[in-house]
Design a protein around this motif. Structure first.
Motif, PDB file in Angstrom:
ATOM      1  N   PRO A   2       0.832  -1.197   0.000  1.00 52.95           N
ATOM      2  CA  PRO A   2       0.000   0.000   0.000  1.00 52.95           C
ATOM      3  C   PRO A   2       0.873   1.257   0.000  1.00 52.95           C
ATOM      4  CG  PRO A   2      -0.597  -1.487   1.793  1.00 52.95           C
ATOM      5  CD  PRO A   2       0.637  -2.030   1.156  1.00 52.95           C
ATOM      6  N   THR A   3       0.252   2.365  -0.248  1.00 56.91           N
ATOM      7  CA  THR A   3       1.008   3.606  -0.297  1.00 56.91           C
ATOM      8  C   THR A   3       1.831   3.782   0.964  1.00 56.91           C
ATOM      9  OG1 THR A   3      -0.681   4.607  -1.664  1.00 56.91           O
ATOM     10  CG2 THR A   3       0.812   6.101  -0.548  1.00 56.91           C
ATOM     11  N   ASN A   4       3.101   4.021   0.768  1.00 56.91           N
ATOM     12  CA  ASN A   4       4.050   4.189   1.855  1.00 56.91           C
ATOM     13  C   ASN A   4       4.074   5.647   2.324  1.00 56.91           C
ATOM     14  OD1 ASN A   4       6.572   3.831   3.390  1.00 56.91           O
ATOM     15  ND2 ASN A   4       7.346   5.126   1.772  1.00 56.91           N
ATOM     16  N   LYS A   5       4.170   5.857   3.619  1.00 56.72           N
ATOM     17  CA  LYS A   5       4.231   7.222   4.173  1.00 56.72           C
ATOM     18  C   LYS A   5       5.596   7.561   4.758  1.00 56.72           C
ATOM     19  CE  LYS A   5      -0.410   7.990   4.212  1.00 56.72           C
ATOM     20  NZ  LYS A   5      -1.042   8.494   3.110  1.00 56.72           N
ATOM     21  N   PHE A  32       3.999  15.818  -1.320  1.00 52.73           N
ATOM     22  CA  PHE A  32       4.638  15.629  -2.620  1.00 52.73           C
ATOM     23  C   PHE A  32       5.839  14.700  -2.524  1.00 52.73           C
ATOM     24  CE2 PHE A  32       2.402  19.697  -2.960  1.00 52.73           C
ATOM     25  CZ  PHE A  32       1.530  19.369  -3.988  1.00 52.73           C
ATOM     26  N   ILE A  33       6.474  14.648  -1.364  1.00 49.13           N
ATOM     27  CA  ILE A  33       7.550  13.670  -1.151  1.00 49.13           C
ATOM     28  C   ILE A  33       6.951  12.268  -1.216  1.00 49.13           C
ATOM     29  CG2 ILE A  33       9.263  12.753   0.460  1.00 49.13           C
ATOM     30  CD1 ILE A  33       9.509  15.600   1.643  1.00 49.13           C
ATOM     31  N   VAL A  34       5.873  12.064  -0.489  1.00 52.16           N
ATOM     32  CA  VAL A  34       5.213  10.757  -0.462  1.00 52.16           C
ATOM     33  C   VAL A  34       4.778  10.359  -1.871  1.00 52.16           C
ATOM     34  CG1 VAL A  34       3.184   9.501   0.389  1.00 52.16           C
ATOM     35  CG2 VAL A  34       4.490  10.951   1.947  1.00 52.16           C
ATOM     36  N   SER A  35       4.152  11.276  -2.574  1.00 51.20           N
ATOM     37  CA  SER A  35       3.687  10.993  -3.931  1.00 51.20           C
ATOM     38  C   SER A  35       4.844  10.672  -4.868  1.00 51.20           C
ATOM     39  CB  SER A  35       2.893  12.191  -4.460  1.00 51.20           C
ATOM     40  OG  SER A  35       2.548  11.998  -5.801  1.00 51.20           O
ATOM     41  N   ALA A  36       5.873  11.498  -4.864  1.00 42.65           N
ATOM     42  CA  ALA A  36       7.003  11.311  -5.781  1.00 42.65           C
ATOM     43  C   ALA A  36       7.738  10.004  -5.506  1.00 42.65           C
ATOM     44  CB  ALA A  36       7.968  12.493  -5.686  1.00 42.65           C
ATOM     45  N   GLN A  37       7.938   9.658  -4.257  1.00 42.72           N
ATOM     46  CA  GLN A  37       8.670   8.423  -3.995  1.00 42.72           C
ATOM     47  C   GLN A  37       7.812   7.202  -4.286  1.00 42.72           C
ATOM     48  OE1 GLN A  37       9.919   9.184   0.049  1.00 42.72           O
ATOM     49  NE2 GLN A  37       8.353   7.830   0.878  1.00 42.72           N
ATOM     50  N   ASN A  38       6.510   7.264  -4.026  1.00 43.93           N
ATOM     51  CA  ASN A  38       5.656   6.114  -4.297  1.00 43.93           C
ATOM     52  C   ASN A  38       5.388   5.918  -5.782  1.00 43.93           C
ATOM     53  OD1 ASN A  38       5.328   5.171  -1.652  1.00 43.93           O
ATOM     54  ND2 ASN A  38       3.771   6.690  -1.239  1.00 43.93           N
ATOM     55  N   THR A  55      12.115  -0.167   4.747  1.00 36.51           N
ATOM     56  CA  THR A  55      12.284  -0.920   5.998  1.00 36.51           C
ATOM     57  C   THR A  55      13.545  -0.474   6.725  1.00 36.51           C
ATOM     58  OG1 THR A  55      11.093  -2.817   5.098  1.00 36.51           O
ATOM     59  CG2 THR A  55      12.542  -3.238   6.990  1.00 36.51           C
ATOM     60  N   ASN A  56      14.639  -0.296   5.982  1.00 35.18           N
ATOM     61  CA  ASN A  56      15.890   0.192   6.587  1.00 35.18           C
ATOM     62  C   ASN A  56      15.691   1.562   7.219  1.00 35.18           C
ATOM     63  OD1 ASN A  56      18.497  -1.086   4.316  1.00 35.18           O
ATOM     64  ND2 ASN A  56      17.083  -2.167   5.644  1.00 35.18           N
ATOM     65  N   ILE A  57      14.983   2.448   6.546  1.00 35.26           N
ATOM     66  CA  ILE A  57      14.735   3.792   7.091  1.00 35.26           C
ATOM     67  C   ILE A  57      13.891   3.688   8.356  1.00 35.26           C
ATOM     68  CG2 ILE A  57      13.572   6.002   6.684  1.00 35.26           C
ATOM     69  CD1 ILE A  57      14.389   5.676   3.687  1.00 35.26           C
ATOM     70  N   ASN A  58      12.819   2.908   8.298  1.00 32.39           N
ATOM     71  CA  ASN A  58      11.935   2.749   9.469  1.00 32.39           C
ATOM     72  C   ASN A  58      12.670   2.177  10.667  1.00 32.39           C
ATOM     73  OD1 ASN A  58       9.578   3.798   8.371  1.00 32.39           O
ATOM     74  ND2 ASN A  58       8.930   1.820   7.554  1.00 32.39           N
ATOM     75  N   ASN A  59      13.587   1.246  10.422  1.00 34.61           N
ATOM     76  CA  ASN A  59      14.320   0.600  11.512  1.00 34.61           C
ATOM     77  C   ASN A  59      15.619   1.327  11.857  1.00 34.61           C
ATOM     78  OD1 ASN A  59      12.354  -1.388  11.557  1.00 34.61           O
ATOM     79  ND2 ASN A  59      13.479  -2.738  10.197  1.00 34.61           N
ATOM     80  N   THR A  60      15.861   2.452  11.206  1.00 37.54           N
ATOM     81  CA  THR A  60      17.111   3.215  11.347  1.00 37.54           C
ATOM     82  C   THR A  60      18.344   2.322  11.210  1.00 37.54           C
ATOM     83  OG1 THR A  60      17.123   3.149  13.777  1.00 37.54           O
ATOM     84  CG2 THR A  60      16.051   5.046  12.742  1.00 37.54           C
ATOM     85  N   THR A  61      18.267   1.422  10.227  1.00 37.86           N
ATOM     86  CA  THR A  61      19.378   0.491   9.984  1.00 37.86           C
ATOM     87  C   THR A  61      19.982   0.690   8.596  1.00 37.86           C
ATOM     88  OG1 THR A  61      17.824  -1.197   9.202  1.00 37.86           O
ATOM     89  CG2 THR A  61      18.472  -1.280  11.539  1.00 37.86           C
ATOM     90  N   ILE A  62      19.692   1.797   7.963  1.00 36.88           N
ATOM     91  CA  ILE A  62      20.215   2.006   6.609  1.00 36.88           C
ATOM     92  C   ILE A  62      21.721   2.201   6.679  1.00 36.88           C
ATOM     93  CG2 ILE A  62      19.759   4.505   6.497  1.00 36.88           C
ATOM     94  CD1 ILE A  62      18.745   3.121   3.495  1.00 36.88           C
ATOM     95  N   ALA A  63      22.449   1.394   5.938  1.00 39.16           N
ATOM     96  CA  ALA A  63      23.914   1.428   5.986  1.00 39.16           C
ATOM     97  C   ALA A  63      24.463   0.822   4.709  1.00 39.16           C
ATOM     98  CB  ALA A  63      24.419   0.650   7.203  1.00 39.16           C
TER      99      ALA A  63
END
Length: 187
Positions: A2-5, A32-38, A55-63
């Motif tokens: 579904p649309t990601n926020k 517009f960020i949400v729209s453009a990325q989705n 998922t990485n962003i949500n979990n603050t594990t992006i590396a």
């Protein structure tokens, strides 16, 4: 999905790195960020890699490779699409009574052809940045296996191979059996 926020970029980054003025509020930019990325970024990355980054962003594990991809390729591309998506609407206020033009003492209204000209220039840059992102992913498929294997559900979005729009795209691939065999590229 579904649309990601979840935001891949914050409004301050957009104000600092685009023509959007510092006084444009985050509440105006974030939709517009949400729209453009989705719409734009998921079609470049494909559902699998897009969901992995979110998922990485949500979990603050992006590396590592995903962090490089986000910082050096996704965000520069995304901010251009945000400007493109926002440009027609920043000057207008939609209420339950009307669509009105916002005004101030020190500005004049833009003509439609001026907005279209600006939007076309931003689109050219956004398409270039999109292709740059695609080319990077194609050159580094071993680093991003979800790019070449985005999933196989009916709602899986496969990555674009080209990001320049030249008209209507007629897709002969009808994986979801909608019976039409035609897709229209709304990029």
């Amino acid at each position: 999905m579904p649309t990601n926020k979840t935001l891949m970029v914050v409004a301050d980054y957009i104000r600092d790195n685009t023509v959007i003025n510092k006084d444009v509020g985050s509440e105006l930019i974030e939709p517009f960020i949400v729209s453009a990325q989705n719409v734009r970024i998921e079609s470049i990355l494909g559902t699998g890699l897009f969901n992995d980054i979110i998922t990485n962003i949500n979990n603050t594990t992006i590396a590592g490779n995903n962090k490089t991809l986000l910082d050096d390729y996704i965000q520069p591309c995304l901010i251009q699409w945000v400007v493109y998506e926002a440009l027609p609407f920043i000057n207008y206020k939609l209420t339950n009574k009307s669509v009105s033009t916002q005004d101030s003492d020190n500005s004049t209204h833009s003509q439609l052809n001026e907005v279209q000209y600006l939007r076309e220039n931003v689109r050219n840059t956004a398409e270039y940045m999109s292709q740059r992102l695609t080319d990077y992913l194609k050159s580094n498929t071993t680093l991003f296996p979800l790019y070449i294997n985005p999933g196989n559900d009916c709602d899986t979005i496969r990555p674009n191979s080209s990001n320049y729009f030249n008209g209507i795209y007629l897709d002969s691939n009808d994986d979801c059996n909608y019976g039409l065999g035609l897709g229209i590229d709304l990029n």
